[in-house]
Write a protein that holds these residues in place. Structure first.
Motif, mmCIF file in Angstrom:
data_model
loop_
_atom_site.group_PDB
_atom_site.id
_atom_site.type_symbol
_atom_site.label_atom_id
_atom_site.label_comp_id
_atom_site.label_asym_id
_atom_site.label_seq_id
_atom_site.Cartn_x
_atom_site.Cartn_y
_atom_site.Cartn_z
ATOM 1 N N LEU A 180 33.208 43.939 40.647
ATOM 2 C CA LEU A 180 33.543 45.288 40.179
ATOM 3 C C LEU A 180 34.922 45.725 40.665
ATOM 4 N N LEU A 181 35.286 45.267 41.864
ATOM 5 C CA LEU A 181 36.593 45.614 42.430
ATOM 6 C C LEU A 181 37.702 44.673 41.942
ATOM 7 N N HIS A 182 37.334 43.720 41.072
ATOM 8 C CA HIS A 182 38.282 42.753 40.500
ATOM 9 C C HIS A 182 38.992 41.943 41.579
ATOM 10 N N ILE A 183 38.230 41.595 42.621
ATOM 11 C CA ILE A 183 38.777 40.767 43.694
ATOM 12 C C ILE A 183 38.500 39.306 43.362
ATOM 13 N N LYS A 184 39.546 38.514 43.343
ATOM 14 C CA LYS A 184 39.419 37.117 42.941
ATOM 15 C C LYS A 184 38.637 36.308 43.977
ATOM 16 N N ALA A 185 37.912 35.322 43.491
ATOM 17 C CA ALA A 185 37.149 34.445 44.374
ATOM 18 C C ALA A 185 38.098 33.606 45.224
ATOM 19 N N SER A 200 26.865 41.819 47.302
ATOM 20 C CA SER A 200 28.196 41.378 47.705
ATOM 21 C C SER A 200 29.017 40.795 46.552
ATOM 22 N N PRO A 201 28.509 39.772 45.835
ATOM 23 C CA PRO A 201 29.319 39.219 44.739
ATOM 24 C C PRO A 201 29.521 40.208 43.598
#
Length: 391
Positions: A350-355, A344-345
């Motif tokens: 990899l998708l450059h989705i911000k935390a 998951s993390p």
């Protein structure tokens, strides 16, 4: 067969399934005991059990087609208890503690995989489904009891937190003397003893449900791993607030698990879709709300979503599996769940989705889309219409 005693013996094992989290309460104190050890290495004590669980899942799938599930459960409980209590004797090295955590996780891999197998063996129909719900409820209860007990015991010394694993001895004895020995039938023992052969011949719905499990593992992991960041971004409180929201979510899972029979009557064959939509609402509240009350409501809904989906998935897998396939089917279930949580993390990175809020937005959209697909595809109805009739 004494059904109440049977239920107690199986559900007692569920109390241990989240026990690897016990020592995470003590990380702060451990950093003081090992000042020269990087914090990331100490944190491995809380993450390495997942690796042990993943490996054990495969081992159980191989052994489960040949040997009694009760015998394998006792082995798993023994390994879990040894891994949990060993640090009371040897705790001078972080490397040793990491090794013990791996042993603990390996034992839990046995237990977590075998519980739905045992439920599928000893219970049928609605009673089986209800027991799957109670299993998730006891997971939540065990998490609360073990974390609370470990915290009290470790108040003076973090080492004492490990005393909570004495519970493993009690569960071992309960299973040993109360749980009846299941019989491995002829097909399991000889004709279909090759686990890889069974994998190749599994009902296609097993793999479809496995994909749903993988997606749930990925998406649900987003919630607890980003919750504290979201709360901090919204300036709603400190780490203690995150703990409260997580505790509320655990309570929600406990309530939903014991209410699964009624939830099934409401949502019927749409319960998995409803679970994903409920999780989507959890992410939506976390992303848009600026009220701690609404965040806590989201926490409760996260517990409901987890219970609704993770109780129903093993039930669905059991109804589309022959008896000799149950061990391998539950291996697929646990393996996909573990892989989902593990990647998951990595996937979000990899998708450059911000935390934080960005991850919650991603989780919200995905959950609503998956829920809608499940409704349009009539997933639950299709699975039940393809259930296996033994004999």
């Amino acid at each position: 067969m004494n059904k109440p005693k049977l239920k107690i013996s199986i559900l007692s094992m569920s109390l241990l399934t989240m026990s690897f989290l016990v020592i995470t309460n003590a990380f702060g104190a451990m950093t003081k005991s090992f000042p020269n050890v990087p914090v990331a290495k100490i944190q491995m004590i809380g993450t390495v059990p997942s690796l042990g669980t993943l490996i054990a899942t495969i081992v159980v799938g191989i052994l489960g087609v040949k040997y009694s599930k009760k015998s394998l459960s006792l082995i798993g409980l023994l390994i879990t208890t040894v891994g949990g209590l060993l640090p009371l004797v040897i705790h001078g090295s972080v490397d040793v503690l990491i090794g013990c955590a791996f042993i603990l996780g390996f034992g839990l891999g046995f237990v977590n995989t075998l519980i739905p197998m045992l439920i599928s063996i000893f219970f049928e129909g609605e009673e089986r489904n209800e027991m799957m719900g109670k299993n998730t409820a006891m997971n939540s209860l065990g998490s609360i009891l073990m974390m609370f007990g470990g915290g009290l015991l470790g108040a003076k010394s973090w080492v004492n937190s490990y005393w909570v694993f004495l519970l493993g001895i009690f569960v071992f004895l309960l299973v040993l003397f109360v749980l009846p020995t299941d019989k491995v039938d002829y097909n399991e023992k000889s004709v279909n003893s090759n686990v890889f052969g069974i994998l190749g011949n599994l009902n296609g719905y097993i793999w479809l449900i496995g994909l749903v499990t993988l997606l749930m593992g990925i998406l649900y992991t987003i919630y607890p791993t980003n919750l504290s960041i979201v709360i901090d971004q919204k300036q709603l409180g400190s780490t203690s607030i995150t703990g409260i929201v997580n505790a509320v979510g655990t309570a929600g899972g406990f309530i939903a698990g014991f209410s699964l029979k009624y939830l099934n009557k409401i949502f019927k064959d749409k319960i998995i879709a409803s679970g994903f939509i409920t999780l989507g609402i959890t992410f939506l509240l976390g992303r848009t709300a600026n009220s701690l009350v609404l965040i806590c409501i989201g926490g409760i809904l996260s517990g409901f979503a987890m219970s609704m989906i993770m109780s129903t998935i093993p039930f669905y897998m059991s109804v589309v599996s022959h008896k000799y396939e149950l061990a391998v089917s539950m291996m697929v279930f646990q393996f996909m769940n573990s892989i989902g949580g593990f990647i998951s993390p990595v996937l979000l990175n990899l998708l450059h989705i911000k935390a934080g809020e960005g991850s919650f937005t991603f989780g919200c959209i995905c959950c609503f889309v998956i829920g809608l697909i499940c409704i349009l595809a009539n997933l639950g109805k299709r699975i039940m219409s393809n259930s296996v009739k033994e004999g």
